[in-house]
Write a protein that holds these residues in place. Structure first.
Motif, PDB file in Angstrom:
ATOM      1  N   GLY A 188       0.811  -1.216   0.000  1.00  0.00           N
ATOM      2  CA  GLY A 188       0.000   0.000   0.000  1.00  0.00           C
ATOM      3  C   GLY A 188       0.842   1.263   0.000  1.00  0.00           C
ATOM      4  O   GLY A 188       2.052   1.236   0.264  1.00  0.00           O
ATOM      5  N   LEU A 189       0.163   2.381  -0.284  1.00  0.00           N
ATOM      6  CA  LEU A 189       0.848   3.676  -0.369  1.00  0.00           C
ATOM      7  C   LEU A 189       1.454   4.081   0.980  1.00  0.00           C
ATOM      8  O   LEU A 189       2.572   4.618   1.036  1.00  0.00           O
ATOM      9  N   GLY A 190       0.718   3.813   2.060  1.00  0.00           N
ATOM     10  CA  GLY A 190       1.236   4.149   3.392  1.00  0.00           C
ATOM     11  C   GLY A 190       2.527   3.391   3.664  1.00  0.00           C
ATOM     12  O   GLY A 190       3.494   3.937   4.206  1.00  0.00           O
ATOM     13  N   TYR A 248     -11.030   8.283  -4.735  1.00  0.00           N
ATOM     14  CA  TYR A 248     -10.010   9.100  -4.063  1.00  0.00           C
ATOM     15  C   TYR A 248     -10.122   9.002  -2.547  1.00  0.00           C
ATOM     16  O   TYR A 248     -11.130   8.538  -2.013  1.00  0.00           O
ATOM     17  N   GLY A 249      -9.092   9.557  -1.880  1.00  0.00           N
ATOM     18  CA  GLY A 249      -9.254   9.907  -0.488  1.00  0.00           C
ATOM     19  C   GLY A 249     -10.168  11.118  -0.447  1.00  0.00           C
ATOM     20  O   GLY A 249     -10.100  11.981  -1.322  1.00  0.00           O
ATOM     21  N   CYS A 250     -11.047  11.186   0.551  1.00  0.00           N
ATOM     22  CA  CYS A 250     -12.033  12.281   0.609  1.00  0.00           C
ATOM     23  C   CYS A 250     -11.894  12.996   1.952  1.00  0.00           C
ATOM     24  O   CYS A 250     -11.721  12.355   2.992  1.00  0.00           O
ATOM     25  N   GLU A 268     -10.610   7.075   3.030  1.00  0.00           N
ATOM     26  CA  GLU A 268     -10.033   6.575   1.780  1.00  0.00           C
ATOM     27  C   GLU A 268     -11.107   5.886   0.944  1.00  0.00           C
ATOM     28  O   GLU A 268     -11.783   4.971   1.407  1.00  0.00           O
ATOM     29  N   LYS A 269     -11.265   6.338  -0.287  1.00  0.00           N
ATOM     30  CA  LYS A 269     -12.200   5.740  -1.254  1.00  0.00           C
ATOM     31  C   LYS A 269     -13.547   5.418  -0.626  1.00  0.00           C
ATOM     32  O   LYS A 269     -13.917   4.245  -0.454  1.00  0.00           O
ATOM     33  N   PRO A 270     -14.300   6.462  -0.245  1.00  0.00           N
ATOM     34  CA  PRO A 270     -15.572   6.247   0.466  1.00  0.00           C
ATOM     35  C   PRO A 270     -16.576   5.451  -0.356  1.00  0.00           C
ATOM     36  O   PRO A 270     -16.646   5.601  -1.582  1.00  0.00           O
ATOM     37  N   ALA A 329     -11.487  15.804  -3.170  1.00  0.00           N
ATOM     38  CA  ALA A 329     -10.626  14.633  -3.325  1.00  0.00           C
ATOM     39  C   ALA A 329      -9.179  14.970  -2.989  1.00  0.00           C
ATOM     40  O   ALA A 329      -8.694  16.060  -3.320  1.00  0.00           O
ATOM     41  N   VAL A 330      -8.508  14.027  -2.352  1.00  0.00           N
ATOM     42  CA  VAL A 330      -7.079  14.172  -2.069  1.00  0.00           C
ATOM     43  C   VAL A 330      -6.309  13.917  -3.364  1.00  0.00           C
ATOM     44  O   VAL A 330      -6.444  12.876  -3.993  1.00  0.00           O
ATOM     45  N   ILE A 331      -5.512  14.893  -3.765  1.00  0.00           N
ATOM     46  CA  ILE A 331      -4.675  14.773  -4.959  1.00  0.00           C
ATOM     47  C   ILE A 331      -3.253  14.415  -4.499  1.00  0.00           C
ATOM     48  O   ILE A 331      -2.866  14.733  -3.371  1.00  0.00           O
ATOM     49  N   GLY A 332      -2.489  13.785  -5.372  1.00  0.00           N
ATOM     50  CA  GLY A 332      -1.221  13.200  -4.946  1.00  0.00           C
ATOM     51  C   GLY A 332      -0.069  14.129  -4.650  1.00  0.00           C
ATOM     52  O   GLY A 332       1.054  13.917  -5.126  1.00  0.00           O
ATOM     53  N   ARG A 333      -0.296  15.151  -3.861  1.00  0.00           N
ATOM     54  CA  ARG A 333       0.777  16.010  -3.354  1.00  0.00           C
ATOM     55  C   ARG A 333       0.498  16.217  -1.865  1.00  0.00           C
ATOM     56  O   ARG A 333      -0.569  16.708  -1.493  1.00  0.00           O
ATOM     57  N   TYR A 334       1.452  15.834  -1.028  1.00  0.00           N
ATOM     58  CA  TYR A 334       1.280  15.930   0.423  1.00  0.00           C
ATOM     59  C   TYR A 334       2.512  16.591   1.010  1.00  0.00           C
ATOM     60  O   TYR A 334       3.626  16.311   0.577  1.00  0.00           O
ATOM     61  N   LEU A 335       2.313  17.449   2.000  1.00  0.00           N
ATOM     62  CA  LEU A 335       3.429  17.968   2.790  1.00  0.00           C
ATOM     63  C   LEU A 335       3.186  17.408   4.189  1.00  0.00           C
ATOM     64  O   LEU A 335       2.158  17.712   4.811  1.00  0.00           O
TER      65      LEU A 335
HETATM   66  C1  G1P Z   1      -4.030   7.353  -3.985  1.00  0.00           C
HETATM   67  C2  G1P Z   1      -4.506   7.709  -2.576  1.00  0.00           C
HETATM   68  C3  G1P Z   1      -5.821   8.473  -2.639  1.00  0.00           C
HETATM   69  C4  G1P Z   1      -5.645   9.700  -3.518  1.00  0.00           C
HETATM   70  C5  G1P Z   1      -5.112   9.311  -4.915  1.00  0.00           C
HETATM   71  C6  G1P Z   1      -4.770  10.545  -5.732  1.00  0.00           C
HETATM   72  O1  G1P Z   1      -4.939   6.434  -4.539  1.00  0.00           O
HETATM   73  O2  G1P Z   1      -4.656   6.509  -1.812  1.00  0.00           O
HETATM   74  O3  G1P Z   1      -6.209   8.870  -1.351  1.00  0.00           O
HETATM   75  O4  G1P Z   1      -6.884  10.367  -3.639  1.00  0.00           O
HETATM   76  O5  G1P Z   1      -3.931   8.505  -4.820  1.00  0.00           O
HETATM   77  O6  G1P Z   1      -4.358  10.216  -7.014  1.00  0.00           O
HETATM   78  P1  G1P Z   1      -4.609   5.568  -5.848  1.00  0.00           P
HETATM   79  O7  G1P Z   1      -4.952   6.430  -7.020  1.00  0.00           O
HETATM   80  O8  G1P Z   1      -3.164   5.213  -5.795  1.00  0.00           O
HETATM   81  O9  G1P Z   1      -5.509   4.374  -5.766  1.00  0.00           O
END
Ligand code: G1P
Length: 299
Positions: free
Chosen positions: A112-114, A173-175, A194-196, A206-212
């Motif tokens: 997983g991503l985590g 997405y993460g929400c 995560e992915k509701p 939606a959480v986009i793939g940039r995190y600080l």
């Molecule tokens: C990951 C994250 C998700 C995020 C998304 C953005 O999901 O787990 O929270 O919203 O990236 O692209 P994935 O697309 O890898 O399933």
């Protein structure tokens, strides 16, 4: 002088298998698929560099050698280009090598991503850092990292990037559950899911793939139980930081209104190719003329 610790490192998870893009990704990493004439991952590295972040850790997996080769010298090719007098291309290849200092760690198991981010603990140490997902391509015309760094200057803690998506897409997405701040482009994050499933989403953000992220995330990830899909989810760990603002300064988010593509999705990938090509001076005008003609024809 800023009171916050500076951000100098980015973690770029690139271990994914790219199954959505088979057979193209059978022998080629998905991050190497070209967007016009550059592999998708190069846009991510250039985005980091433009924001002043040049120490990158790629979390890779099996069959990702092409990524390392792309950002390394290729003496034979460089010499051949010089011999042929192709100086501009030679210089461009040198520029790519010098974009960043890239380090590599392997994620042996796709947990997983985590889990991928947790592998960066040793490299990152005790400083805040950025995570950039290789699949998310942010158009260089509408960058978001500078806004996230500004939000960090103002609020400290961790900063996410959120984007409004249609309700029908939020399950991808993460929400985020959020509260307004005095700035219309920055919100406080009070919860994440995560992915509701249907009916579960607290918003269409939606959480986009940039995190600080603050380094406290590593302790949270070390104890994180598997979540959605049986994977260790980064979203779940960030949710814990959001629910305990005293521990690592809480979580805020920038609302991103620019152009973002998911290069792991076929349609979004095609849009990225066309939109970025249309914006370019070399191929844009001819492509636009051809598209207009083509779409008006019966073919
Ligand atoms: C990951 C994250 C998700 C995020 C998304 C953005 O999901 O787990 O929270 O919203 O990236 O692209 P994935 O697309 O890898 O399933």
């Amino acid at each position: 002088m800023s009171s916050h610790r500076p951000i100098v490192k980015a973690v770029v998870p690139v271990a994914g298998l790219g199954t959505r893009f088979l057979p193209a990704t059978k022998a080629t990493p998905k991050e190497m698929l070209p967007v016009v004439d550059k592999p998708a991952i190069q846009y991510v590295v250039e985005e980091a560099q433009a924001a002043g972040i040049v120490d990158l850790l790629f979390v890779t997996g099996r069959n990702k050698d092409a990524l390392e080769n792309h950002f390394d010298h290729s003496p034979n090719l460089e010499r051949t280009l010089m011999d042929k007098g192709a100086i501009a291309m030679h210089d461009e290849l040198m520029r790519i090598v010098e974009l960043a200092h890239i380090h590599y760690v392997r994620q042996g198991n796709p947990l997983g991503l985590g889990h991928a981010v947790s592998l960066a603990k040793e490299h990152v140490g005790d400083s805040p850092f950025v995570v950039m997902l290789g699949d998310d391509l942010i158009d260089a015309k509408t960058p978001v990292l500078p806004a996230m760094l500004n939000a960090y200057e103002k609020h400290g803690g961790s900063i996410l990037c959120l984007m409004e998506v249609p309700a029908s897409e939020i399950h991808l997405y993460g929400c985020a559950q959020v509260e307004a701040t005095d700035d219309p482009d920055i919100v406080r994050v009070t919860g994440l899911i995560e992915k509701p499933l249907e009916g579960e989403a607290p918003s269409n953000l939606a959480v986009i793939g940039r995190y600080l992220l603050q380094p406290e995330i590593f302790a949270v990830l070390a104890d994180q139980e598997p979540g959605r899909g049986g994977e260790i989810q980064l979203t779940d760990a960030v949710a814990q930081l959001a629910s305990a603002p005293d521990v690592a300064g809480g979580v805020h988010a920038v609302i991103f209104r620019g152009r973002r593509y998911d290069t792991g999705d076929k349609l979004s990938y095609l849009k990225s190719v066309f939109q970025i090509a249309l914006d370019r001076d070399d191929v844009g005008p001819d492509l636009r003329a051809w598209m207009i003609e083509y779409l008006a024809s019966d073919s």
